[in-house]
Design a protein around this motif. Structure first.
Motif, mmCIF file in Angstrom:
data_model
loop_
_atom_site.group_PDB
_atom_site.id
_atom_site.type_symbol
_atom_site.label_atom_id
_atom_site.label_comp_id
_atom_site.label_asym_id
_atom_site.label_seq_id
_atom_site.Cartn_x
_atom_site.Cartn_y
_atom_site.Cartn_z
ATOM 1 N N ALA A 77 -48.964 -53.383 120.476
ATOM 2 C CA ALA A 77 -48.925 -52.967 119.075
ATOM 3 C C ALA A 77 -49.426 -51.550 118.842
ATOM 4 O O ALA A 77 -49.091 -50.932 117.826
ATOM 5 N N PHE A 78 -50.256 -51.009 119.756
ATOM 6 C CA PHE A 78 -50.794 -49.658 119.574
ATOM 7 C C PHE A 78 -49.957 -48.589 120.284
ATOM 8 O O PHE A 78 -50.341 -47.415 120.282
ATOM 9 N N SER A 79 -48.842 -48.972 120.887
ATOM 10 C CA SER A 79 -48.130 -48.053 121.770
ATOM 11 C C SER A 79 -46.778 -47.590 121.249
ATOM 12 O O SER A 79 -45.992 -47.013 121.998
ATOM 13 N N PHE A 80 -46.496 -47.816 119.981
ATOM 14 C CA PHE A 80 -45.207 -47.435 119.424
ATOM 15 C C PHE A 80 -45.312 -46.113 118.665
ATOM 16 O O PHE A 80 -46.364 -45.763 118.140
ATOM 17 N N PRO A 81 -44.198 -45.361 118.578
ATOM 18 C CA PRO A 81 -44.230 -44.061 117.891
ATOM 19 C C PRO A 81 -44.217 -44.217 116.380
ATOM 20 O O PRO A 81 -43.825 -45.266 115.842
ATOM 21 N N SER A 82 -44.626 -43.182 115.701
ATOM 22 C CA SER A 82 -44.536 -43.135 114.246
ATOM 23 C C SER A 82 -43.121 -43.523 113.826
ATOM 24 O O SER A 82 -42.136 -43.027 114.379
ATOM 25 N N ALA A 83 -43.020 -44.407 112.844
ATOM 26 C CA ALA A 83 -41.711 -44.942 112.467
ATOM 27 C C ALA A 83 -40.812 -43.913 111.804
ATOM 28 O O ALA A 83 -39.597 -44.126 111.720
ATOM 29 N N ASN A 84 -41.365 -42.806 111.342
ATOM 30 C CA ASN A 84 -40.573 -41.847 110.580
ATOM 31 C C ASN A 84 -40.288 -40.555 111.334
ATOM 32 O O ASN A 84 -39.914 -39.548 110.730
ATOM 33 N N ILE A 85 -40.462 -40.540 112.670
ATOM 34 C CA ILE A 85 -40.129 -39.325 113.410
ATOM 35 C C ILE A 85 -38.652 -39.334 113.790
ATOM 36 O O ILE A 85 -38.012 -40.390 113.866
ATOM 37 N N SER A 86 -38.113 -38.162 114.066
ATOM 38 C CA SER A 86 -36.693 -38.022 114.380
ATOM 39 C C SER A 86 -36.386 -38.545 115.782
ATOM 40 O O SER A 86 -37.290 -38.777 116.597
ATOM 41 N N PHE A 87 -35.089 -38.682 116.070
ATOM 42 C CA PHE A 87 -34.679 -39.123 117.402
ATOM 43 C C PHE A 87 -35.134 -38.107 118.450
ATOM 44 O O PHE A 87 -35.600 -38.489 119.535
ATOM 45 N N GLU A 88 -35.032 -36.835 118.148
ATOM 46 C CA GLU A 88 -35.490 -35.799 119.082
ATOM 47 C C GLU A 88 -36.988 -35.932 119.344
ATOM 48 O O GLU A 88 -37.437 -35.822 120.492
ATOM 49 N N ASP A 89 -37.748 -36.195 118.300
ATOM 50 C CA ASP A 89 -39.183 -36.353 118.482
ATOM 51 C C ASP A 89 -39.527 -37.653 119.212
ATOM 52 O O ASP A 89 -40.556 -37.734 119.895
ATOM 53 N N GLN A 90 -38.685 -38.659 119.081
ATOM 54 C CA GLN A 90 -38.900 -39.867 119.870
ATOM 55 C C GLN A 90 -38.778 -39.565 121.367
ATOM 56 O O GLN A 90 -39.490 -40.150 122.190
ATOM 57 N N GLN A 91 -37.884 -38.648 121.721
ATOM 58 C CA GLN A 91 -37.757 -38.235 123.115
ATOM 59 C C GLN A 91 -39.015 -37.510 123.574
ATOM 60 O O GLN A 91 -39.500 -37.736 124.690
ATOM 61 N N ARG A 92 -39.545 -36.628 122.735
ATOM 62 C CA ARG A 92 -40.797 -35.945 123.067
ATOM 63 C C ARG A 92 -41.928 -36.947 123.236
ATOM 64 O O ARG A 92 -42.760 -36.828 124.124
#
Length: 500
Positions: A77-92
């Motif tokens: 539960a503590f290891s997921f990215p911010s839900a509102n970041i872009s797809f590019e930022d999900q890659q980062r």
């Protein structure tokens, strides 16, 4: 989780649609230079303490605003990215996650981009201390300590502006591991005794009192005036949102002289700014000793793993001049990769990852027992330090963190927590009895994520109740108030905390 939660919390604009006269904003939050007068009034109303505890507040289930992780709650539960970041930022984020988990090895090695460990160290990776991005814990019986370590220092020269100096032989941190061919600094042992506390209704709670010992010292005796402070790794969620809180909002809550007479005198942690020569607000670390997530990360690379970065370009980590064998070990610096063992963009990606670990959604916000516990939390004065909510700055560096209603339950200030929790080791702007208010968001998931409960700066508290009963100093009145409650009210307050 209904999708309505996400759309409703997509920005504070929806929460701030409250009908307020424009004039009300003229006097509200004058320090918020990032907001219009109208928005200042709306924000002031949104962050005000509740007066009705019969139902949850608007957006209370979304502690990280639009960045909140809203899916299934499990051990990750503590290891997921911010839900509102872009797809590019999900890659980062994914690249930063890989570097956060990377196991560093000693030099020289065939891995090329992964050597440079130590030579003295406490862990081989960031994940080694922050397992599943959660909080560390003291070692169980038979375990070697990894997520628990000791800070070291000796008294400095206050007249020269130096409160502390590194321990002459062992430096700033006691490191119980070393690369092959090198002696470690020794072993850290923790022993506990038990002390009973009797509650108002006669219930007895046992508190665990730690005793820390450094044995098998590898480089001779410690200085007789050595100061030590035990630390466990804190949880990683929501760090970027804490960094996005407007400094004026933090400073507005400070009352260093307790001018209002409520017994709470939070102080800001002021740190020297190496860039401007002025001062900057400390937000991170148990004593507010780091101004940014990046600074905290660079310090951990250097002190915990012994890896140099552009911000901390010391390839031998915490090796001291007296540790000549340590300084003679090869480093992991490679000219073709960059001037440090973790050259850019390593630190940049780890920083981005750390700032975008999402806060999970709240559970049971409308449960009657949770609401009753929330009322107790406010009536006892817990919210005086564990400030429930802020609205982040419109000028925050990362777009995903701008103008979000967040619920960290911390005022980000230093407080005297009494002799029981004192480490008697001043650091930066904090005294030996002061600690930065630890955020409470996510605390109810500690056991699920970390596999056990352990709280406070050294993990001594095995339950949330024990953590409350350790409070002294500015927290003494709230602690005593909790101890005087009947069992049902205590259980309600604990249930509220478990919902965070």
């Amino acid at each position: 989780m209904p999708s309505a939660y996400l759309s409703a919390a997509a920005s504070l604009c929806m929460a701030a649609s409250l009908a307020l006269p424009a004039a009300a904003g003229e006097a509200a939050l004058p320090h918020r230079d990032d907001l219009s007068p109208r928005d200042r009034a709306r924000v002031a109303k949104v962050v005000a303490d509740p007066t009705d505890f019969s139902a949850a507040e608007a957006f209370e289930a979304m502690p990280g605003g639009a960045a909140t992780y809203i899916k299934r709650i499990n051990v990750n539960a503590f290891s997921f990215p911010s839900a509102n970041i872009s797809f590019e930022d999900q890659q980062r984020f994914a690249l930063g996650n890989g570097l956060f988990r990377k196991l560093w090895v000693s030099s020289p090695s065939s891995t090329n981009a992964s050597d440079g460990l130590g030579p003295l160290f406490n862990a081989r990776s960031c994940q080694g201390c922050h397992l599943k991005d959660g909080r560390g814990h003291p070692p169980r019986e038979g375990e070697e300590p990894v997520a628990l370590f000791l800070r070291l220092s000796v008294p400095g020269e206050p007249e020269a502006g130096k409160i502390l100096r590194p321990e002459p032989t062992y430096g700033t941190q006691f490191q119980n591991y070393a690369v092959p061919g090198l002696q470690s600094e020794g072993r850290l042992e923790v022993r506990y005794s038990e002390t009973p506390v009797t509650m108002g209704d006669g219930t007895v709670v046992s508190l665990r009192v730690p005793d820390y010992r450094m044995t098998d010292l590898g480089y001779g005796p410690m200085a007789p005036d050595v100061l030590t402070s035990p630390r466990v790794a804190p949880q990683m969620i929501g760090l970027g949102l804490l960094e996005a809180i407007h400094a004026g909002d933090i400073l507005a809550g400070a009352d260093p002289d307790d001018s209002d007479g409520d017994g709470i005198s939070g102080r800001p942690s002021w740190l020297p700014d190496p860039v401007t020569g002025g001062k900057v607000l400390g937000r991170f670390g148990w004593k507010g000793e780091a101004p940014t997530v990046r600074a905290q990360s660079a310090g951990a690379f250097a002190g915990d793993i012994g890896i140099s970065t552009p911000d901390e370009p010391h390839p031998w980590g915490d090796c001291m001049p007296a540790q000549t064998a340590c300084l003679a070990m090869p480093t992991g610096e490679q000219a073709n990769l960059g001037p440090t063992e973790a050259p850019d963009p390593v630190l940049e990606l780890v920083d981005f990852y750390s700032r975008n670990l999402a806060v999970p959604r709240r559970r049971d916000v409308d449960d009657p027992q949770v609401l009753a516990g929330k009322e107790q939390f406010h009536e006892l004065g817990c919210a005086s330090c564990h400030r429930p909510k802020f609205v982040t700055s419109r000028k925050a560096e990362l777009e995903a963190h701008r103008f979000q209603l967040i619920w960290p339950y911390s005022d980000m200030l230093l407080h005297d927590m009494g002799e029981g929790l004192a480490d008697n080791r001043p650091l930066a702007n904090a005294s030996g009895r002061e600690w930065r208010t630890a955020p409470l968001w996510g605390i109810g998931l500690t056991e699920l994520v970390s596999g056990q409960e352990s709280y406070l700066h050294d993990g001594r508290a095995r339950t949330l109740e024990e953590a409350i009963l350790w409070h002294g100093g500015e927290g003494q009145a709230a602690r005593d108030g909790y101890a005087a409650l009947d069992r049902a009210d205590r259980e309600a307050l604990l249930r509220f905390l478990k919902s965070l």
